[in-house]
Motif scaffolding. Structure first.
Motif, PDB file in Angstrom:
ATOM      1  N   LEU A  27       0.826  -1.204   0.000  1.00  5.28           N
ATOM      2  CA  LEU A  27       0.000   0.000   0.000  1.00  5.28           C
ATOM      3  C   LEU A  27       0.863   1.258   0.000  1.00  5.28           C
ATOM      4  N   THR A  31       1.072   4.823  -2.812  1.00  6.45           N
ATOM      5  CA  THR A  31       0.801   6.192  -2.396  1.00  6.45           C
ATOM      6  C   THR A  31       1.448   7.183  -3.372  1.00  6.45           C
ATOM      7  N   GLU A  40      -2.844  12.574  -5.763  1.00  2.62           N
ATOM      8  CA  GLU A  40      -3.943  11.800  -5.175  1.00  2.62           C
ATOM      9  C   GLU A  40      -5.233  11.947  -5.970  1.00  2.62           C
ATOM     10  N   ASP A  44      -7.611   6.298  -7.265  1.00  3.13           N
ATOM     11  CA  ASP A  44      -8.069   5.815  -5.967  1.00  3.13           C
ATOM     12  C   ASP A  44      -7.438   4.458  -5.693  1.00  3.13           C
ATOM     13  N   VAL A  45      -7.349   4.106  -4.436  1.00  2.21           N
ATOM     14  CA  VAL A  45      -6.940   2.767  -4.025  1.00  2.21           C
ATOM     15  C   VAL A  45      -8.010   2.211  -3.099  1.00  2.21           C
ATOM     16  N   VAL A  46      -8.612   1.107  -3.508  1.00  2.00           N
ATOM     17  CA  VAL A  46      -9.671   0.457  -2.736  1.00  2.00           C
ATOM     18  C   VAL A  46      -9.076  -0.793  -2.092  1.00  2.00           C
ATOM     19  N   VAL A  47      -8.907  -0.747  -0.782  1.00  5.15           N
ATOM     20  CA  VAL A  47      -8.310  -1.860  -0.043  1.00  5.15           C
ATOM     21  C   VAL A  47      -9.427  -2.717   0.526  1.00  5.15           C
ATOM     22  N   LEU A  64      -3.834   6.082   6.225  1.00  6.87           N
ATOM     23  CA  LEU A  64      -3.868   5.970   4.770  1.00  6.87           C
ATOM     24  C   LEU A  64      -4.260   7.302   4.134  1.00  6.87           C
ATOM     25  N   ASN A  67      -7.063   9.407  -0.764  1.00  4.89           N
ATOM     26  CA  ASN A  67      -7.561   8.716  -1.958  1.00  4.89           C
ATOM     27  C   ASN A  67      -7.618   7.205  -1.763  1.00  4.89           C
ATOM     28  N   PHE A  68      -7.355   6.730  -0.549  1.00  4.14           N
ATOM     29  CA  PHE A  68      -7.484   5.315  -0.192  1.00  4.14           C
ATOM     30  C   PHE A  68      -8.796   5.124   0.577  1.00  4.14           C
ATOM     31  N   SER A  69      -9.432   3.985   0.369  1.00  2.00           N
ATOM     32  CA  SER A  69     -10.552   3.577   1.216  1.00  2.00           C
ATOM     33  C   SER A  69     -10.304   2.145   1.668  1.00  2.00           C
ATOM     34  N   TYR A  70     -10.769   1.827   2.848  1.00  2.00           N
ATOM     35  CA  TYR A  70     -10.507   0.510   3.440  1.00  2.00           C
ATOM     36  C   TYR A  70     -11.828  -0.165   3.774  1.00  2.00           C
TER      37      TYR A  70
END
Length: 325
Positions: A27, A31, A40, A44-47, A64, A67-70
């Motif tokens: 991850l 970034t 950003e 997006d980064v979808v974890v 995080l 632009n990341f979601s968990y």
């Protein structure tokens, strides 16, 4: 912000299970601090994490970037398939990239060049070649004592992440890319497609219900690369790098048990598709910059190309033997 600008870009779906230390590195490598030439707002980064006894810690999740979601899920099946499809369904970008194994770090030009590839044409499938950290495939290295301690020492020796391309200095081709950069690959652990193509293909086929998903990632790679009207772009100068974590096919179980599992994976593929798996028949478009650290892989790939019995220039795609990465 208009709806069109809000949707432009790529969402990278990263599936995580029982690998917090490896996932942290993966991850971080996604970034904008590490990725070059992007901000950003570009992606997006979808974890998506399937719950285990070793989830990502709360303080890391809170740190995080914006632009990341968990997303933490309870998954009854030992497979990343449902998590991957769940993550893709959350994407609000024009393109979706899948990293089905959260243990794969990437080089600093991956996001920039995925976006570049999709800007060149709306019907491009963009993939990144795969590598293993270590001097040999981790399936073999683990039998000689390779593990997380040895891998940590390797990473310390190149002062990662200051120079992300130095990962090439401590890596070897993954099994799926063992034929080299100029022959057919069996899969990609970072493949990006238009969201419309993902939806048309139905994402990952949830019929692949074996441990780890079986050959589901190979199946999606083949279906995407061979989709009518689409061309395949290969980011030769970038890579995904598998970290050791005791995975299903990368050293987590005894060799005979692993070989038996792979046999079951292959049997399931034949049952679902009516034939044995073969790599997609594509003629990739090479895109991106070539870092100096890649040159030894280019040399070995050129030597493998020289040794092939297929005559270059006949128009017949060069093919490799299917391998599990």
């Amino acid at each position: 912000m208009s709806r069109q600008s809000r949707n432009t870009g790529v969402a990278l779906v990263v599936v995580v299970y029982n690998m917090p230390e490896q996932a942290k590195k993966t991850l971080y490598s996604l970034t904008s601090h590490y990725q070059q030439g992007v901000t950003e707002s570009d992606y997006d980064v979808v974890v998506v994490e399937n719950r285990s006894l070793n989830n990502l810690p709360a303080d890391f999740i809170q740190s995080l970037p914006k632009n990341f979601s968990y997303h933490l899920r309870d998954e009854a099946n030992p497979t990343p398939v449902f998590a991957a499809n769940y993550g893709a369904a959350l994407c609000r970008r024009s393109h979706v990239a899948l990293l089905v194994d959260g243990a794969r770090m990437v080089t600093p030009g991956v996001v920039k060049n995925i976006l570049r590839g999709h800007r060149l044409h709306h019907n491009y499938v963009v993939s990144v070649p795969g590598y293993h950290l270590g001097r040999q495939l981790q399936q073999r290295a683990v039998e000689q004592g390779y593990g997380v301690v040895e891998e940590s020492q390797l990473l310390a020796s190149i002062d990662w992440p200051r120079n992300g391309y130095s990962l090439f200095d401590i890596a070897c081709f993954s099994g799926s890319c063992a034929a080299g950069l100029f022959k057919q690959h069996s899969e990609s652990n970072c493949i990006s497609v238009p969201k419309s193509l993902w939806d048309h293909l139905g994402g990952l086929d949830e019929s692949f219900d074996h441990m780890g998903g079986g050959l589901v990632n190979l199946d999606f790679y083949k279906r995407a690369c061979e989709a009518p009207g689409f061309d395949h772009v290969l980011l030769m100068g970038e890579g995904t790098f598998h970290q050791f974590h005791g995975g299903v096919t990368t050293g987590g179980i005894e060799r005979r048990a692993r070989e038996s599992l792979i046999g079951q994976f292959q049997s399931q593929y034949r049952a679902l598709r009516g034939s044995s798996f073969e790599p997609p028949r594509t003629t990739p478009i090479f895109l991106g910059e070539i870092p100096k650290q890649l040159m030894r892989f280019i040399r070995s790939s050129s030597q493998a190309l020289d040794q092939t019995s297929t005559q270059v220039g006949t128009g017949e795609p060069l093919r490799s033997v299917p391998r599990i990465s």
